[in-house]
Design an enzyme around this catalytic site. Structure first.
Site, PDB file in Angstrom:
ATOM      1  N   LEU D 217       0.814  -1.213   0.000  1.00 23.36           N
ATOM      2  CA  LEU D 217       0.000   0.000   0.000  1.00 23.36           C
ATOM      3  C   LEU D 217       0.854   1.273   0.000  1.00 23.36           C
ATOM      4  CD1 LEU D 217      -2.880   1.169   0.220  1.00 23.36           C
ATOM      5  CD2 LEU D 217      -2.580   1.158   2.707  1.00 23.36           C
ATOM      6  N   ASP D 218       0.640   2.123  -0.988  1.00 23.84           N
ATOM      7  CA  ASP D 218       1.302   3.430  -1.049  1.00 23.84           C
ATOM      8  C   ASP D 218       2.819   3.336  -1.091  1.00 23.84           C
ATOM      9  OD1 ASP D 218      -1.228   4.515  -0.970  1.00 23.84           O
ATOM     10  OD2 ASP D 218      -1.200   4.834   1.185  1.00 23.84           O
TER      11      ASP D 218
END
Lengths: 274, 274, 274, 274
Positions: D217-218
């Site tokens: 994530l990210d």
């Protein structure tokens, strides 16, 4: 004359304050205020013409305002600062130049460094330099530093690329007085080697953050931040080089704001009334 | 509720105004003021909670303030705008999108274009489009435009890349109401073909300027400006392309400020109380 | 090792140049090139590892390239600069600091000032300072300055806030060698008092421009430009103050580019191969 | 015609490539290259005039270059993109407008949203909209989305403020093809509610980051980042509002770079040959 006020918020505060100043025949040249609704706090910075009796004005304002209000009329017009450094010259030299030409907004009392290489530039500007090695005996080093600091008047301690972590005990002696320049856009890349971290992550911007120092590393109230562009062609060392320009500029801006009584601290944030 | 005040400066104005509001039990949420010393003018924008009787508040403030004061309580909360365009879509589309999603701060009444290619995008957003050719008979064209404008309520006329010069007679009918986006950092490169001029000069930054339109071409009060970097690799047409992004952003910002009652005009300058 | 090439464009130039370097077993570390189509000019800057016989490499490249090509292998690795100033310290001090810490990319030979107030800062950095008043007898002053310059080796003359206009005769002796910092976003506000002009016009951005000096005032090739935000609250003197920060930064950047052999001049523009 | 090359680095690559092109009588209009020394990788983007037989040129280049080289001659000149959204319109509308006026560099095939409120704007631009709720049955939702995607040609999937986390299984089907706009200056404030986090931390800048999506994530390769100033007066919701402007601009820039074949991926970083 500058007047700085910080207190709990209340309906009619501006009317009260400006009414009192009008009664005293003080003309408001500039007025900035901010209300933090979450914290129910009121912040105000005023510039007024004329020089009334500071002491009685401060008392009158105190009586007018909610209990616990912090009021400062003409807060020390010439601030005094102590600067701490490690090896890098760029922030220190910028501070020394501004100090020399009386545009810093504070007068530098002395410089404390944990290396000796910056003694020469201090000497050139007639500023005392103290060498306190910081490698093995941190406690001892901090105690030497406290000894040096105690010999000088000081409103602020500026960490101008001081690359050692000061103990909570040390920091807590100077609440809201220690200002640091961190070489990243905090909270990204807190801690050591931020440029290396930034390089590894492949960021497209490099930042710098000036903040007050608290017990928690790189977590104190932020005063100013700025960035410059980077790209894939930047090595970690290019980032360091480019970063220095922005570090110098951000620290200079933060000091200008603080020394000009524009920065208020409210919990872990600052209010900067530019 | 928003209150906007513009009047000659005087000692004690802030005290008077904030005193009146406190008496009316209106809590000031935000207050911005500016004094132009050269012109001896006072500007203030207030946001207060609660909705008092607007009319009587306006009168009370008028009585309190120096003669000639301009006071507006709750200035038309939903502004109405007419947009004029030529061929380029970028500023217009941005305005139409914001208008459609009710984030423009004004409602677009109609679009007037001197070409037909932007009729389609207006139709897609259910906004009336009027085609008024502007090539040979300027007087006639302006008179047609005046006819169209007269059919709609309007607070502002936005020239969203309208590339014809309006006559002083036309402009003077809408004092402080016509907003233009000029594709350069004014006063550099006023007049026609600014990107070509910028290219010829070899500038390293490209700018855009949003300003009120007055009789003198590209000389009206500036509301907002911004720039982006250019370099030697930019052709004149690259500059046009890059410039469009910044034109869109600057016009959007200027409109946000104007529609939010943050922009005051004082002679040939603006005061923008952000 | 750095190689810099400027010549008329031609199909296959990159292949020729990189082929020759491959033959010489030189590894290209970085290569930047630009073709100006309008002028049909080719520009290239190469960094290669290893140190071959410079002279013969330069000859070999010359033979390979179109007639009139400018080829420089290892252009003077330590540039020499003479700095001229008037009264303001900010650009000068920045240059002296970088020079002192060997990060300027050139060595400052001496400083020439038409006032005496900057003699002290030069003395502190052990740099010779010459006072040449410039008020009444410009011709005489320029001739004194020429005398001083002739005593020092010099690649560049840096006008670090030198606020007098040098005669075309003077400037023409140093083609492409005189670098000036102008305190506006040129071509806006050329000539005297740009901050006053900017203030009068009510601009929302303040700029600075570093450029080569030619016969025509403020019209030479632009090297670097930058801006900072201003607003209605800025007096002309606030603009001066804010402008100093950006002037220092822009001049520093321009000098870094020039001293690092990244700036080519083509008619009235620069190509900056960063 | 555009040529894109990515391979392990080697002495003489530029000479080989430019030599081949010269032999083919192809004139190089622009050439950008980058060598990542740490990874020993070579990246190049060329624009050449004329249209040779693409297939044989690609083969010739392959034979010339180190094993494993990725060579693309004329990579799909009209990219196809699928856009995924949640509720916010700003990035989507910007994409739809550019798509409509053929300046996006890709053609939008369809839009998939987990709410219905953006169906209308898609309809206005004649772009199919699919509603796939995402609340409870993520697996089911992803499988519906895969079904929709499979019906359209697509080079890229653009998450234009799609506020759900896609499963690693989903993402791994589209390696280097999913582009996201994250509303913070990553790596600061990864995860949910970045503006709330930014507000709590009291930052003075708000950022946005466009990046490729990977399993983590990210954490995928960053394509573009930008920031705008914030100050103490910003509420969390002001930050959201201001952030939208920068999100739109950063995503637009990233898409322009990607669709124009300027972005290479190397491990967890991008090389952007502007």
């Amino acid at each position: 004359m500058i007047i700085v006020i910080q207190c709990t918020d209340q309906v009619g505060l501006v009317a009260k304050i400006s009414g009192l100043l009008a009664n005293e025949n003080l003309n408001i040249v500039s007025m900035h205020e901010h209300v933090d609704k979450g914290e129910n706090m009121f912040f105000m910075r005023l510039e007024v013409t004329d020089q009334p009796d500071d002491v009685s004005l401060e008392q009158k304002l105190q009586q007018l305002l909610p209990k616990g209000a912090i009021v400062r009329v003409n807060p020390s017009p010439e601030k005094k600062a102590i600067v701490m450094v490690t090896k890098e010259y760029h922030c220190l030299a910028d501070i020394l130049v501004r100090n020399h030409f009386k545009t810093l907004g504070a007068s530098v009392q002395c410089v404390i460094g944990n290396y000796t290489n910056l003694a020469d530039i201090c000497r050139r500007f007639d500023i005392p330099f103290y060498h306190v090695p910081f490698e093995n005996f941190k406690e001892e080093a901090e105690s030497s530093i406290l000894g040096i600091i105690s010999r000088y008047e000081h409103d602020y301690i500026v960490l101008a690329k001081f690359m050692r972590v000061l103990s909570p005990g040390f920091v807590s002696r100077f609440p809201n007085q220690v200002i640091n320049i961190h070489h990243s856009f905090l909270p990204a890349f807190a801690g050591a080697n931020p440029y290396r971290q930034a390089y590894e992550r492949g960021v497209k911007l490099i930042g710098a953050t000036a903040h007050f120092v608290t017990d928690e590393l790189d977590e104190g109230p932020i005063i100013a931040q700025q960035i410059i562009s980077a790209d894939h062609s930047f090595t970690a060392s290019d980032m360091v080089k480019a970063g220095k320009e922005i570090e110098t500029a951000v620290l200079a801006k933060a000091l200008r704001m603080v020394f000009d009584d524009r920065v208020f601290i409210c919990k872990n944030k600052t209010v900067v009334l530019e």
